[in-house]
Design a protein around this motif. Structure first.
Motif, PDB file in Angstrom:
ATOM      1  N   LEU A   1      32.378 123.501  38.163  1.00 44.78           N
ATOM      2  CA  LEU A   1      33.432 122.484  38.032  1.00 44.78           C
ATOM      3  C   LEU A   1      33.246 121.823  36.677  1.00 44.78           C
ATOM      4  CD1 LEU A   1      33.260 120.789  41.561  1.00 44.78           C
ATOM      5  CD2 LEU A   1      34.609 122.766  40.838  1.00 44.78           C
ATOM      6  N   LYS A   2      33.746 122.478  35.692  1.00 47.13           N
ATOM      7  CA  LYS A   2      33.389 122.154  34.309  1.00 47.13           C
ATOM      8  C   LYS A   2      33.736 120.719  33.923  1.00 47.13           C
ATOM      9  CE  LYS A   2      33.653 126.902  32.696  1.00 47.13           C
ATOM     10  NZ  LYS A   2      34.210 127.663  33.850  1.00 47.13           N
ATOM     11  N   GLY A   3      32.725 119.962  33.598  1.00 53.21           N
ATOM     12  CA  GLY A   3      32.925 118.637  33.036  1.00 53.21           C
ATOM     13  C   GLY A   3      32.968 118.747  31.515  1.00 53.21           C
ATOM     14  N   LYS A   4      32.731 117.625  30.872  1.00 53.78           N
ATOM     15  CA  LYS A   4      32.791 117.643  29.400  1.00 53.78           C
ATOM     16  C   LYS A   4      31.492 118.147  28.786  1.00 53.78           C
ATOM     17  CE  LYS A   4      35.743 113.529  29.474  1.00 53.78           C
ATOM     18  NZ  LYS A   4      35.035 112.466  30.230  1.00 53.78           N
TER      19      LYS A   4
ATOM     20  N   ASN B   1      24.013 117.453  37.825  1.00 58.05           N
ATOM     21  CA  ASN B   1      24.736 118.020  38.962  1.00 58.05           C
ATOM     22  C   ASN B   1      23.976 117.842  40.279  1.00 58.05           C
ATOM     23  OD1 ASN B   1      27.424 119.706  38.301  1.00 58.05           O
ATOM     24  ND2 ASN B   1      26.129 119.567  36.506  1.00 58.05           N
TER      25      ASN B   1
ATOM     26  N   ARG C   1      35.476 115.931  44.153  1.00 58.27           N
ATOM     27  CA  ARG C   1      34.773 115.782  42.874  1.00 58.27           C
ATOM     28  C   ARG C   1      35.507 116.636  41.851  1.00 58.27           C
ATOM     29  NH1 ARG C   1      31.289 113.026  40.048  1.00 58.27           N
ATOM     30  NH2 ARG C   1      30.185 112.502  41.969  1.00 58.27           N
ATOM     31  N   ARG C   2      35.932 116.043  40.784  1.00 51.93           N
ATOM     32  CA  ARG C   2      36.699 116.770  39.748  1.00 51.93           C
ATOM     33  C   ARG C   2      37.838 117.604  40.355  1.00 51.93           C
ATOM     34  NH1 ARG C   2      31.095 118.624  36.898  1.00 51.93           N
ATOM     35  NH2 ARG C   2      30.648 116.699  35.794  1.00 51.93           N
TER      36      ARG C   2
END
Lengths: 321, 321
Positions: B38-41, B75, B90-91
């Motif tokens: 769940l790619k964040g920044k 994570n 989440r995201r």
């Protein structure tokens, strides 16, 4: 030279000196202090100290932080496993998630694992990287073992190799880890570390099978309730071996017993176990693991100061401690 | 020299190369792969790479395992915090305890922390012990911060210093940890590492206060719902400052609003915030933390290759990424 009582007392003292119950926030550190105060036999830290001593010939107390790290890790697994197993009692006391709550148990378990990390490497800066590599391997394997245990419980057709691999990871890997980490800290090369690791794992599997066996066939004067595993339908080696050896009629009886919850369930299952001579089969397997450990121990005796470790294990095996 | 897009792509690639989704047991490793996908920044690993580069002048990619360790740690905290907060999303995706179950979320969170350990030390054997000491300090502080956050939610009389200390630990310490771990791996001495750490923590507190502020006073065109914190009675700096500055009548209104669940709750609380000029007070505090970071950054610019780090932070601050 320290005897077992002295080593155990030193471990207890060192755990107390961590001062966990003084730290803030109390809701994080009190549960950590609490679970560590439910004094077990401290087998794991003592094994770590003795493996360190066997290799280095140095004062085993020099590996005390590492030894306590392993005990802290073990307690991290207890706190989280108790949540997952919905266990209300541990060593005769309320479990952390019951005494506090589940969120606190999750978080103080996490903090136990975090807390252990620096204890592993702090006193051995020149070997910190390989120590952490080994510690990571052990930690992940223990997590895998717990997951495989939960998976196995839901599996219709569990096999004996699945079961043996699960108990290897869930319980034996950490005993192997005591040996590998202790010997690594003591300066052993890869080959010796590997022998220590395998020695510990073989013993660990043997001990776990012994526990399984005693649940169904306890020795004279053994205090614990008989057949707890049978009541819970736990897929132990005994049950899996019985399923393997059973004729169609016995297999049907086993399946029926697992579906029922009667008072006579334990006695009826034990009767099947007796018909199939499960006790001897299990003892034969235990013997194989202990023989393997013995063989590895003999090799290690040639190369290390192995005697204190051997004699401590003798004490454990005879259940004097 | 790599630009931000290249660094981020390299982080993504390295996370994929861990091969978590191939490992067994799947119930342990799939959730680990999932949360990391769940790619964040990827702000934390990029900061770690840039701090390493600033000190060493070397190719930042050499610190990739360390950088990914910090992201894996982050994570781990997300998975466990989501259980504790009963968060379903989440995201934009289901959280691990919803998609699988709570036991799996506990255990795969544990495994993320365990997995991160060797990544921290593996590439820097000569600095493995101080790296692990710093990593342990950071990990424990983050656990403390999460506990303080849960404690604060139940506390009648939370203070502003309590709140600032909580957000320091819960969110800023890990940003400080990116800086301290990266610079430590790069070979910095204790003084420089300390400046990097404080620089990161000051920024982290500033960012968190900015988040709090935007929840109540979003900039033009900000997509998110306004007043989520107000609806949940979250004890943010804004609320605590309002309670501090309120006259008896306003204080009564705040208490009444916190007890109600009406549609107009947010608007009425914002009206109090406006009367007390909470936006300016918060901006003044944010400014102080950013000024402190600026001052530390200037000192670090004299001693390290600080420019890429500074310019990346500029990008973050302007919310371009």
């Amino acid at each position: 030279m320290y005897n077992t009582t002295e080593l155990k007392a030193a471990v207890e003292q060192h755990i107390e000196n961590l001062g966990l119950d003084q730290r803030k926030p109390a809701n994080l550190y009190q549960p950590m202090a609490y679970i560590l105060s439910l004094k077990g036999k401290r087998i794991r830290p003592i094994l770590t100290l003795l493996a360190y001593q066997a290799v280095s010939g140095a004062n085993p107390m020099k590996a005390m932080n590492l030894a306590v790290a392993v005990e802290v890790f073990h307690n991290f697994t207890l706190v989280h496993d108790d949540i997952m197993d919905r266990a209300p009692v541990r060593r005769g006391n309320a479990t952390v998630h019951i005494k506090w709550n589940e969120n606190i148990a999750i978080l103080s378990g996490d903090a136990l694992l975090a807390f252990s990390m620096d204890l592993v490497t702090g006193d051995f800066p020149e070997r910190a990287a390989p120590l952490m590599k080994e510690y990571t391997r052990v930690s992940l394997a223990v997590c895998e073992g717990q997951m495989e245990d939960m998976d196995l419980a839901l599996q219709e057709h569990a096999t004996i190799p699945d079961y043996l691999e699960m108990i290897r990871k869930k319980t034996a890997v950490l005993l192997g880890g005591c040996m590998s980490l202790g010997s690594l800290a003591g300066g052993a090369d890869e080959e010796i570390v590997g022998q220590f690791r395998e020695f510990g794992e073989s013993l660990g599997i043997g001990f776990q099978l012994q526990d399984d066996l005693m649940d169904a066939f306890p020795p004279e004067g053994f205090g614990k309730q008989v057949g707890g595993d049978i009541i819970e339908n736990k897929k132990t080696y005994l049950l899996l071996k019985a399923q393997e050896l059973a004729d169609p009629s016995q297999r049907k009886t086993i399946a029926a017993l697992m579906a029922e919850n009667s008072d006579s369930k334990v006695e009826k299952m034990l009767e099947i176990f007796r018909q199939l001579d499960i006790e001897s089969h299990t003892q034969a397997l235990i013997h194989r693991y202990f023989e393997k450990a013995k063989y590895l121990g003999q090799a290690l005796s040639q190369k290390t100061h192995f005697e204190p470790l051997r004699s401590y294990l003798q004490e454990i095996a005879s259940r004097k401690i």
